[in-house]
Design an enzyme around this catalytic site. Structure first.
Site: not given
Ligand code: ARG
Length: 413
Positions: A15, A94, A123, A179
């Site tokens: 991506d 993040r 995110d 993911s």
């Molecule tokens: N659901 C979790 C959170 O919002 C994990 C997110 C994982 N992110 C990813 N881009 N795979 O913190």
């Protein structure tokens, strides 16, 4: 998005490689920024790939130390969890990634900050609110929310075709069944078969760590020493091995935690955008420290402070989850939490066994635990007959209420 100077948060995956190439094709200058927060990646390869895609500069930033000391340990002091369960492994990383992103943009006179997070997840908010807090003048570009970009890339096939046309290597793991987000604190697994919350997860999906059923049959016990709510030393009580220093002790706890199948959580959470989402998280060292820290607070915090802090833990959890790490409410609550941690000094022993990080001992020079008062046999200055009057007054409000409701008004108990 044309003819701009952009810093792109680059992971080396398909991506962000496509985004990088696409932005360059539109006449932008793109600096690729790779954040190393402890994910298992070949950073040399990622750097080469970014240059091959046409990046004008590539930054690979080692943020691991800062991640543990200033982010993970800060959340630990707050005992922050989201919805009581999730230790926020992704959410905590993040804001730090955003902070370095902004630094690079400022250093290079770039005006646009770009990330590859989707328009569905949390995110995007965590990155973008971080940018807004630290570089309000920046333009934020999020391709997955741009109709122009979306019209060119409607699905996986469009992406593969684009990659092939532009010589972007497509890795074998393209049809990634999950993911995955990985850092020193945790690994998260979402999507694919996990999207149905009724489907059991298969532990063979774990990149790191094992299922408790495969963990050793022997216990292993560690002692964690805390100073002002922060871990400063870890000793393995079985082998005598000892580690200090934030990163070093954290990595050691991760090693032990992975070995004993600690910190696996399978949950459904409520995302910022409102939808429910199922995730499996593996947070070994973080879980051990979370349990140990909470245990130490039980003897070092005053009852009322402890109760307020429990409420704050869930508030700080929500703040971090929702991307508001850099916010006035976070500063406000953390000031109170830092104050509470002044007395959180001492040692906790924890026994690791097949997925459990079980607290077996806690002690502190600041302990409020008074054996004389608590003991069943000692007298210790507590007169139990005093409890009679206390309960009479304490329960006054409820006296007769139950009978009134069930037997009718006017009944005198
Ligand atoms: N659901 C979790 C959170 O919002 C994990 C997110 C994982 N992110 C990813 N881009 N795979 O913190």
């Amino acid at each position: 998005m044309e003819n701009k100077k952009i810093v792109l948060a680059y992971s080396g995956g398909l991506d962000t490689s496509i985004i990088l190439k696409w932005l360059i094709e539109k006449g932008n200058e793109v600096i690729a920024y790779v954040a190393d927060v402890g994910q298992d990646d070949d950073f040399k390869k990622i750097e080469e790939k970014a240059y091959a895609c046409g990046a004008s500069k590539v930054y690979v930033c080692d943020l691991k130390e800062e991640f543990i000391s200033d982010y993970v340990f800060r959340a630990l002091k707050a005992s922050a969890t989201y919805e009581g369960t999730y230790l926020l492994g992704t959410a905590i990383a993040r804001p730090l990634i955003a902070k370095k992103h902004v630094e690079i943009a400022k250093e290079n006179g770039a005006t646009v900050l770009c990330h590859g997070a989707t328009g569905k997840g949390n995110d995007q908010a965590r990155f973008e609110i971080g940018y807004m807090a630290m570089m309000p003048e920046a333009e934020i570009y999020s391709p997955w929310k741009d109709p122009v970009f979306l019209s060119e890339f409607r699905g996986r096939t469009d992406m593969i075709n684009y990659a092939e046309k532009h010589g972007i290597p497509i890795s074998v793991s393209l049809r990634k069944p999950f993911s995955i987000d990985e850092n020193l604190l945790h690994t998260s697994y979402e999507a694919g078969v996990l999207e149905d919350p009724a489907n059991k997860f298969d532990p063979s999906m774990f990149k790191r760590g094992i299922h408790p059923k495969d963990a050793p049959d022997q216990t292993e016990c560690v002692k964690v020493t805390f100073s002002n709510g922060l871990p400063v030393k870890v000793e393995n009580l079985d082998t005598g091995e000892s580690h200090s220093g934030s990163m070093e002790l954290f990595c050691y706890l991760n090693e032990l935690g992975y070995k004993h199948g600690i910190g696996i959580v399978d949950m459904v959470e409520n995302r910022l955008m409102g939808m429910k989402s199922r995730g499996v998280y593996v947070t070994p060292g973080g879980t051990i420290l979370h349990n140990a820290h909470n245990a130490l607070e039980t003897i070092t915090l005053d009852k009322e402070v402890q109760h307020y802090k429990q409420w704050m833990a869930s508030e700080v959890g929500r703040i971090i989850y929702n991307g508001l790490w850099f916010s006035p409410e976070m500063e406000f609550l953390m000031a109170a939490i830092d104050k509470s941690q002044e007395s959180v000094n001492g040692e906790v022993e924890i026994c690791l066994y097949k997925g459990n990080a079980m607290v077996t001992s806690r002690s502190s020079v600041n302990s409020l635990y008074n054996e004389g008062i608590a003991s069943m046999d000692a007298h210790g200055g507590y007169d139990q007959t005093d409890a009679k009057g206390f309960i009479k007054i304490f329960g006054l409000r409820v006296k007769g209420r139950y009978i009134d409701e069930t037997m009718g008004k006017g009944h005198t108990p």
